[in-house]
Every structure is written in structure tokens, then in C-alpha cells.
Design an enzyme around this catalytic site. Structure first.
Site, PDB file in Angstrom:
ATOM      1  N   ARG A 166       2.481   1.238  -8.758  1.00 19.12           N
ATOM      2  CA  ARG A 166       3.187   2.647  -8.701  1.00 19.12           C
ATOM      3  C   ARG A 166       3.656   3.264  -9.856  1.00 19.12           C
ATOM      4  NH1 ARG A 166       1.055   1.111  -4.051  1.00 19.12           N
ATOM      5  NH2 ARG A 166       1.651   1.910  -2.143  1.00 19.12           N
ATOM      6  N   SER A 238       5.675   5.342   2.038  1.00 15.21           N
ATOM      7  CA  SER A 238       6.497   4.272   1.793  1.00 15.21           C
ATOM      8  C   SER A 238       7.601   5.217   0.872  1.00 15.21           C
ATOM      9  CB  SER A 238       5.990   3.288   0.701  1.00 15.21           C
ATOM     10  OG  SER A 238       5.000   2.658   1.267  1.00 15.21           O
ATOM     11  N   GLU A 334      10.474   5.146  -3.819  1.00 14.22           N
ATOM     12  CA  GLU A 334       9.092   5.023  -4.461  1.00 14.22           C
ATOM     13  C   GLU A 334       9.150   6.929  -4.763  1.00 14.22           C
ATOM     14  OE1 GLU A 334       5.340   3.690  -2.557  1.00 14.22           O
ATOM     15  OE2 GLU A 334       4.738   5.660  -3.265  1.00 14.22           O
TER      16      GLU A 334
HETATM   17  N1  EPU Z   1       6.739  -5.716   7.398  1.00 10.32           N
HETATM   18  C1  EPU Z   1       7.524  -5.967   8.229  1.00 10.32           C
HETATM   19  N2  EPU Z   1       8.250  -4.859   8.860  1.00 10.32           N
HETATM   20  C2  EPU Z   1       7.876  -3.648   8.698  1.00 10.32           C
HETATM   21  C3  EPU Z   1       7.023  -3.355   7.674  1.00 10.32           C
HETATM   22  C4  EPU Z   1       6.337  -4.685   6.866  1.00 10.32           C
HETATM   23  O1  EPU Z   1       7.991  -6.991   8.646  1.00 10.32           O
HETATM   24  O2  EPU Z   1       8.533  -2.822   9.186  1.00 10.32           O
HETATM   25  C5  EPU Z   1       5.958  -6.804   6.837  1.00 10.32           C
HETATM   26  C6  EPU Z   1       4.609  -6.963   7.336  1.00 10.32           C
HETATM   27  O3  EPU Z   1       4.658  -7.914   8.580  1.00 10.32           O
HETATM   28  C7  EPU Z   1       3.781  -7.620   6.112  1.00 10.32           C
HETATM   29  C8  EPU Z   1       4.562  -7.145   4.877  1.00 10.32           C
HETATM   30  O4  EPU Z   1       5.848  -6.551   5.523  1.00 10.32           O
HETATM   31  O5  EPU Z   1       4.187  -9.063   6.191  1.00 10.32           O
HETATM   32  C9  EPU Z   1       3.849  -5.920   4.322  1.00 10.32           C
HETATM   33  O6  EPU Z   1       3.523  -4.907   5.274  1.00 10.32           O
HETATM   34  P1  EPU Z   1       2.177  -3.985   5.303  1.00 10.32           P
HETATM   35  O7  EPU Z   1       1.167  -4.456   5.230  1.00 10.32           O
HETATM   36  O8  EPU Z   1       2.714  -2.662   5.984  1.00 10.32           O
HETATM   37  O9  EPU Z   1       2.540  -3.124   3.678  1.00 10.32           O
HETATM   38  P2  EPU Z   1       3.837  -2.825   2.856  1.00 10.32           P
HETATM   39  O10 EPU Z   1       3.948  -3.782   1.631  1.00 10.32           O
HETATM   40  O11 EPU Z   1       4.925  -2.628   3.870  1.00 10.32           O
HETATM   41  C10 EPU Z   1       2.165  -1.400   1.155  1.00 10.32           C
HETATM   42  C11 EPU Z   1       2.419  -0.088   0.501  1.00 10.32           C
HETATM   43  C12 EPU Z   1       1.612   0.765   1.301  1.00 10.32           C
HETATM   44  C13 EPU Z   1       0.454   0.367   1.714  1.00 10.32           C
HETATM   45  C14 EPU Z   1       0.271  -1.012   2.317  1.00 10.32           C
HETATM   46  C15 EPU Z   1      -0.916  -1.485   2.836  1.00 10.32           C
HETATM   47  C16 EPU Z   1       4.140   0.059  -1.025  1.00 10.32           C
HETATM   48  C17 EPU Z   1       5.487   0.688  -1.415  1.00 10.32           C
HETATM   49  N3  EPU Z   1       3.738   0.261   0.117  1.00 10.32           N
HETATM   50  O12 EPU Z   1       3.427  -1.329   2.129  1.00 10.32           O
HETATM   51  O13 EPU Z   1       1.560   2.170   0.627  1.00 10.32           O
HETATM   52  O14 EPU Z   1      -0.509   1.304   2.638  1.00 10.32           O
HETATM   53  O15 EPU Z   1       0.941  -1.867   1.443  1.00 10.32           O
HETATM   54  O16 EPU Z   1      -1.509  -1.873   1.496  1.00 10.32           O
HETATM   55  O17 EPU Z   1       3.686  -0.788  -1.923  1.00 10.32           O
HETATM   56  C18 EPU Z   1       2.671   4.372   0.282  1.00 10.32           C
HETATM   57  O18 EPU Z   1       2.645   4.099  -0.743  1.00 10.32           O
HETATM   58  O19 EPU Z   1       3.216   5.463   0.738  1.00 10.32           O
HETATM   59  C19 EPU Z   1       1.980   3.120   1.291  1.00 10.32           C
HETATM   60  C20 EPU Z   1       2.055   3.425   2.519  1.00 10.32           C
END
Ligand code: EPU
Length: 338
Positions: A166, A238, A334
Site C-alpha cells: 500500500r 480498510s 491506511e
Molecule cells: N480477521 C479477523 N477479524 C476481522 C477481520 C479479519 O479475525 O474482523 C482475520 C481473518 O480471519 C483472517 C485475517 O484476519 O485470518 C485476514 O482477514 P481478511 O482476509 O479479511 O483480510 P485483511 O488482512 O483484513 C486485507 C486488505 C483488504 C483486502 C483483503 C483481502 C489491508 C489493509 N487490507 O484485509 O483490502 O480486501 O486483505 O485481500 O491490507 C482495502 O485495502 O481497503 C481492503 C479492503
């Protein structure tokens, strides 16, 4: 053609739905238009305080913006090179990102499908290095064309954009100095599926054999299930970045919290999902005045209606403080606070 508006409401130009105004809002349809805005004597006093806005999907306005907001309406799309293996496509910075993904899938080109349904425009994709489901746009970017405040065009190679998670040179060293006009992407003619992330593989399998359309459809449905639609509930995706922490610190935390997830970064570091950390602090789904933590994804803060940027920031700080107290990790936004 250029369009210049004074005292312009930005509510439809930021997905958080902040009801603020810009002193001046100006749009351009070509490089020449942009140059004429940047060298316009009447606008000169505002150029000191100038931002470029895409769809406003990664911004949080704290108050009215006393300056110039520039918005690209350069929306041409041209295949500039084609080989047996790939095509290079040059796209205007005002082209809607997801329309570009839809176009590429329809043409049978590969590489952008995992990045389906991300709000925003092409220019912002190259600033923010948008990423999802194991893909980052920097893997597709060949070069970025941008104009400095004197009206000179410069072409940045992928390396010169200094892409990171990012992050890019346009958010760092050269912040505020260039306006992106075009981005050239390289799309492949053969698929190279990236389906390892989360439940993407399972979602694809439900639909049969992978294809560009199937992967796009699977990603759209995962996002729809987890992320609030900004047309209904103000949000900027995010709110926080996933923090990068030392492996040692992570291992220490894992002794206490056995289920703490991580993604490898390098030998010494891992990335920990901020959504998990926030949920563990009890914030998921919690309301705080006119703002809240999204009930299905704790990384997303939502405007319940009429909230100000400062209210969002206050909630964000409380959350970051709680996470730091519990895990010794400081999470950082972010979203760009203006
Ligand atoms: N998780 C939780 N609780 C939550 C959310 C997530 O425990 O409320 C855990 C999930 O169970 C999983 C891990 O966190 O083990 C990752 O969750 P998720 O796949 O939803 O992805 P993220 O890391 O929370 C990132 C990006 C998103 C993108 C997703 C999918 C960032 C800051 N965010 O989220 O990007 O869609 O991966 O690739 O890197 C954005 O940038 O606006 C965005 C939505």
C-alpha cells in the site's frame, strides 16, 4: 475541456460521506487541460494547498478543504503493444478501476481479476498500490505518466515508483508533487491463477473451473459478504494497514494467543491482520457515537450518518491505543487524513 467550481461540495467525492467543501474543485480531460490548470494565474494561490482526488475511496476529510482539489477525467484506454504472451494497455487516470478490470476479463486478459470490485480510479491504483487476494497492482504496472506542478510530464518506470505494501513514491518522497495522467498495465494472455488466499479457492470451486469471469465473480462475492457498500454506508475500506512486526514479537504473542494469524514478509518479519487484533480487543461491530467498527470486518470503520472526520479519527485512536496496550503493536491508518 476543464471545469472549475468554487466552494464545491465534496460529499459525492469521498466514500466516507463527509459533508465538506473545497475552495476550488477542478477537472481536466487531457494533459493539456491539466497543464492549463496548473499554470492558470487565478488558481496559483490555491496550488500551494492542492490535492488530487480519485473516487475519494481512501480519504478522510477532517474539515472543509481550503485549497484546490484536482480530479482527472482522462478516460482513454489504448492497447499500445501486443505480443503472443501479453498486451500493454495505457489507461487514463480517471478511468474507473473496476471498469478496467471488467474490460480486461471480457477481453480474455489475465492478471487483474483478483483486484475486482476495489473502489477507485486508475490514477489512485498506482498511488496506493491497491491489493487484494494475493495480488497487488504493482505486479501489473509497466509505467506511470505524471505531470509536475510546472506542467512537465515524466514517465516513471515500475522500479521508479518504489512500490511496497500500500505504498509508492507518490505517497512518500514525491507526495503532492505529481498528478498522474496515465498508467500502463501489462496483462497476460495466459492465466496464472492466484487462488491461495483465504477462501478464494473454495469460492472458485463452487463455480466450476477457474476462468477470468469465475475468479472475478468469486472475488466480488467475497468482498460483498465482508465489506460494506459505500453507496449505502460511508466507509473507506480498510482503515488501518496490517502491521509488519518482528517474528520474535509475533512468536511471543503466539505463545499467549495460539490462533493469531500471520502472513510471511521476510526472514525477520511477519504481517499480522489488524482486523484480528481489533476483534480481539472487543471492537468488532461496536458503535461509538456516529461511527462504528464494521460488524463483518473489524478493519473497516463506518460512518453511521453525519459523522465528522474528527469523530472517525477519535475512534481510530481509541482502537489503536487498545491494540497497543494488549499486543504491543501500534496499528497505523491506511486512509489518508486530509
Ligand atoms: N480477521 C479477523 N477479524 C476481522 C477481520 C479479519 O479475525 O474482523 C482475520 C481473518 O480471519 C483472517 C485475517 O484476519 O485470518 C485476514 O482477514 P481478511 O482476509 O479479511 O483480510 P485483511 O488482512 O483484513 C486485507 C486488505 C483488504 C483486502 C483483503 C483481502 C489491508 C489493509 N487490507 O484485509 O483490502 O480486501 O486483505 O485481500 O491490507 C482495502 O485495502 O481497503 C481492503 C479492503
Amino acid at each position: 475541456m476543464t471545469r472549475i467550481f468554487y466552494d464545491y461540495p465534496l460529499i459525492s467525492h469521498n466514500t466516507f460521506g463527509m459533508d465538506v467543501k473545497a475552495s476550488v474543485f477542478a477537472e481536466f480531460e487531457s494533459e493539456d487541460d491539466l497543464r492549463s490548470l496548473l499554470t492558470n494565474d487565478t488558481l496559483a494561490p490555491y496550488l500551494q494547498h492542492c490535492i488530487v482526488i480519485g473516487a475519494g475511496s481512501n480519504l478522510l476529510f477532517g474539515s472543509d478543504f481550503e485549497g484546490l482539489v484536482l480530479h482527472s477525467r482522462i478516460t482513454d484506454l489504448t492497447v499500445v503493444q501486443e505480443t503472443d504472451e501479453y498486451v500493454k494497455v495505457r489507461v487514463g487516470s480517471g478511468y474507473v478501476w473496476d471498469d478496467f478490470v471488467a474490460w480486461s476479463v471480457k477481453q480474455g486478459y489475465f492478471g487483474a481479476e483478483n483486484l475486482s470490485a476495489i473502489p477507485g480510479e486508475v490514477g489512485a491504483s498506482a498511488v496506493q498500490n491497491i491489493g487484494a487476494y494475493g495480488a497487488e497492482v504493482s505486479q501489473l504496472i509497466e509505467c506511470v505518466e505524471a505531470m509536475d506542478k510546472q506542467g512537465n510530464l515524466r514517465v516513471f518506470s515500475n522500479e521508479e515508483c518504489c512500490y511496497g505494501y500500500r505504498d509508492s513514491i507518490f505517497k512518500g518522497e514525491l507526495k503532492g508533487q505529481y498528478v498522474i495522467t496515465h498508467v500502463t498495465y501489462r496483462l497476460m494472455k495466459q492465466p496464472c491463477w492466484k487462488l491461495d488466499y483465504g477462501n478464494l479457492h473454495a469460492e472458485v470451486e463452487l463455480r466450476g473451473e477457474p476462468s477470468g469471469t469465475v475468479v472475478r465473480d468469486a472475488v466480488q462475492s467475497i468482498r460483498k459478504a465482508k465489506l460494506p457498500d459505500p453507496a449505502v454506508t460511508g466507509n473507506a475500506g480498510s482503515f488501518f494497514k496490517n502491521p509488519v512486526v518482528a517474528r520474535e514479537h509475533y512468536e511471543h504473542l503466539r505463545d499467549v494467543y495460539a490462533s493469531i494469524p500471520c502472513y510471511p514478509v521476510d526472514e525477520k518479519h511477519v504481517k499480522v491482520p489488524a482486523g484480528w487484533l481489533i476483534e480481539q480487543c472487543g471492537w468488532k461491530g461496536r458503535r461509538w457515537g456516529r461511527v462504528a467498527v464494521h460488524e463483518k470486518q473489524a478493519l473497516v470503520l463506518v460512518n453511521l450518518g453525519g459523522a465528522t472526520g474528527n469523530e472517525v479519527l477519535e475512534l481510530a485512536n481509541r482502537i489503536a491505543d487498545d491494540v497497543e496496550r494488549k499486543f504491543g503493536i501500534r496499528i497505523t491508518p491506511e486512509v489518508n487524513y486530509i
